[in-house]
Motif scaffolding. Sequence first.
Motif, PDB file in Angstrom:
ATOM      1  N   THR A 164       0.830  -1.210   0.000  1.00  0.00           N
ATOM      2  CA  THR A 164       0.000   0.000   0.000  1.00  0.00           C
ATOM      3  C   THR A 164       0.862   1.256   0.000  1.00  0.00           C
ATOM      4  N   LEU A 165       1.916   1.257   0.826  1.00  0.00           N
ATOM      5  CA  LEU A 165       2.824   2.415   0.854  1.00  0.00           C
ATOM      6  C   LEU A 165       3.487   2.618  -0.503  1.00  0.00           C
ATOM      7  N   LEU A 166       3.992   1.551  -1.105  1.00  0.00           N
ATOM      8  CA  LEU A 166       4.685   1.680  -2.390  1.00  0.00           C
ATOM      9  C   LEU A 166       3.724   2.148  -3.481  1.00  0.00           C
ATOM     10  N   VAL A 182       2.288   6.274  14.464  1.00  0.00           N
ATOM     11  CA  VAL A 182       2.575   6.299  13.026  1.00  0.00           C
ATOM     12  C   VAL A 182       1.562   5.429  12.277  1.00  0.00           C
ATOM     13  N   SER A 183       1.283   4.247  12.827  1.00  0.00           N
ATOM     14  CA  SER A 183       0.278   3.369  12.208  1.00  0.00           C
ATOM     15  C   SER A 183      -1.084   4.057  12.162  1.00  0.00           C
ATOM     16  N   ARG A 184      -1.462   4.722  13.251  1.00  0.00           N
ATOM     17  CA  ARG A 184      -2.743   5.442  13.281  1.00  0.00           C
ATOM     18  C   ARG A 184      -2.808   6.506  12.188  1.00  0.00           C
ATOM     19  N   PRO A 232       5.616   1.748  10.768  1.00  0.00           N
ATOM     20  CA  PRO A 232       6.995   2.213  10.930  1.00  0.00           C
ATOM     21  C   PRO A 232       8.035   1.181  10.501  1.00  0.00           C
ATOM     22  N   VAL A 233       7.748  -0.105  10.692  1.00  0.00           N
ATOM     23  CA  VAL A 233       8.687  -1.140  10.262  1.00  0.00           C
ATOM     24  C   VAL A 233       8.826  -1.128   8.742  1.00  0.00           C
ATOM     25  N   ILE A 263       1.364  11.390   4.041  1.00  0.00           N
ATOM     26  CA  ILE A 263       0.755  10.187   4.615  1.00  0.00           C
ATOM     27  C   ILE A 263       0.964  10.145   6.129  1.00  0.00           C
ATOM     28  N   ILE A 264       2.192  10.460   6.547  1.00  0.00           N
ATOM     29  CA  ILE A 264       2.576  10.420   7.967  1.00  0.00           C
ATOM     30  C   ILE A 264       3.045  11.822   8.369  1.00  0.00           C
ATOM     31  N   PRO A 265       2.156  12.699   8.829  1.00  0.00           N
ATOM     32  CA  PRO A 265       2.546  14.083   9.132  1.00  0.00           C
ATOM     33  C   PRO A 265       3.686  14.213  10.143  1.00  0.00           C
ATOM     34  N   SER A 266       3.865  13.219  11.008  1.00  0.00           N
ATOM     35  CA  SER A 266       4.937  13.324  12.010  1.00  0.00           C
ATOM     36  C   SER A 266       6.251  12.747  11.508  1.00  0.00           C
ATOM     37  N   TYR A 267       6.308  12.316  10.239  1.00  0.00           N
ATOM     38  CA  TYR A 267       7.517  11.665   9.715  1.00  0.00           C
ATOM     39  C   TYR A 267       8.749  12.557   9.920  1.00  0.00           C
TER      40      TYR A 267
END
Length: 493
Positions: free
Chosen positions: A24-26, A89-91, A438-439, A462-466
């Motif tokens: 999904t990320l890719l 991060v998952s959330r 995160p993994v 996708i991950i605002p805290s990245y």
Amino acid sequence: MSNKQTKSDVILIGAGIMSATLGTLLKELVPEWNIKVFEKLDKPGEESSNEWNNAGTGHSALCELNYTSEKNGVIEISKAVNVNEQFQVSRQFWSYLVDNKKISNPQDFIMPLPHMSLVQGAKNVEFLKKRFEALSKNHLFQGMEYSDDANTLKEWIPIIMDGRTSNEPIAATKIDSGTDVNFGALTRILFDNLKNQDVEINYNHQVKDMKRNSDGSWDVKVINANGQVERHSAKFVFIGAGGGSLPILQKTGIPESKHVGGFPVSGLFLVCKNPEIVEQHHAKVYGKAAVGAPPMSVPHLDTRYIDNKKSLLFGPFAGFSPKFLKTGSNMDLIGSVKPNNVFTMLAAGAKNMDLTKYLVQQLMLSKEQRIEELRDFVPNAKSEDWDIVVAGQRVQVIKDTEAGGKGTLQFGTEVITGAEGSVAALLGASPGASTAVPVMLDVINKCFPQHMKEWEPKIKEIIPSYGKKLVENPELFNELHASTAKSLRLSED
């Protein structure tokens, strides 16, 4: 024999939560890439990701006592903070999918549920109070409550307090922002999305071998549903086959696969079949593991939402099987022993006699003896109200480490990547699915460093805290915790 030969950008081995998340990320980062999935069973999420094969805690260290240790009277919370950050991060990832209409009803896989820790005995009560004081100062754990008052505890956990006659001190912490996560349902949702994005998902296809091609890509030998041999090549291969990852990783021959072994541990749960009792309990309540027990055997009484129905589980009771998967072979453990890891495996056996003794004791328990352990949690438990369900297989990683020496048993999740970044494998179990996002971001970072500058803006969308530590940014944490709760329908708003 089939002559089928195909080329892809990415091959994902195993249709569990890890492959679903990485795929999904890719697809969000590079939608034009060609991705193929190979799963030996006939549907996704049937092994470690299945809702009956894991605790579904939504591990965020809110209630798991093994993430906080005490040293010289001081509670060490860094591991708990790290696990909590990973779950945040998952959330964010799941919220992004909801907000972008990739998930229509988040309650199909995540529900709000209080997380509690419960201890008995003066020493354990003192530890829990110290743990509460240490964690409640941290904004990641805001809202945590502590009580050693019997009346308060009876309000929180009535079936645990009813019928309790012991005068032994008892205490609990409670935090209402916990969740129950159905990772089986989430896995199926994500694979449905991938299929809609033209990802080729091949069920009843078993990977038998992997060899490197002269151009650096990987040749993957697959047996299809008709027993025919297919060959598929890809520039990048992710091995996310749960307990089956280690044997496939060993076939790659990469140096990083050497001196690594696996120790399989199985589990059983007691499942309540009395709806009246199920309705009386509404929390995930974690206790302390027995001396010599692996962390995955921490006893807990869990409300679960499975098939859109409230359930109640207690366990897990550890067991042993030489299989690396529930659907595996009794030869899995023996087959994983190689000349390069035999001494690592033997050293682990010598070091972990307490664990071996514990597993033997667990294997010999009758149903009534398991009910007696349940009565430590639920004093009025009746045998006829509970059934035994066999949970999933976990393969704990054994490796040589500087800290632990030869044959150190690892209880966490291990990502092993080839030096050139063309192959990665996920081994281990805990905290597993809850930290899938995160993994998998870590896998992307290690295996595609040449793309990270180009992909970073999308990852931050996708991950605002990245790239930031939420523990160092309380305002950002509060903002994201509130927004993800709203998107995932975890808040009353």
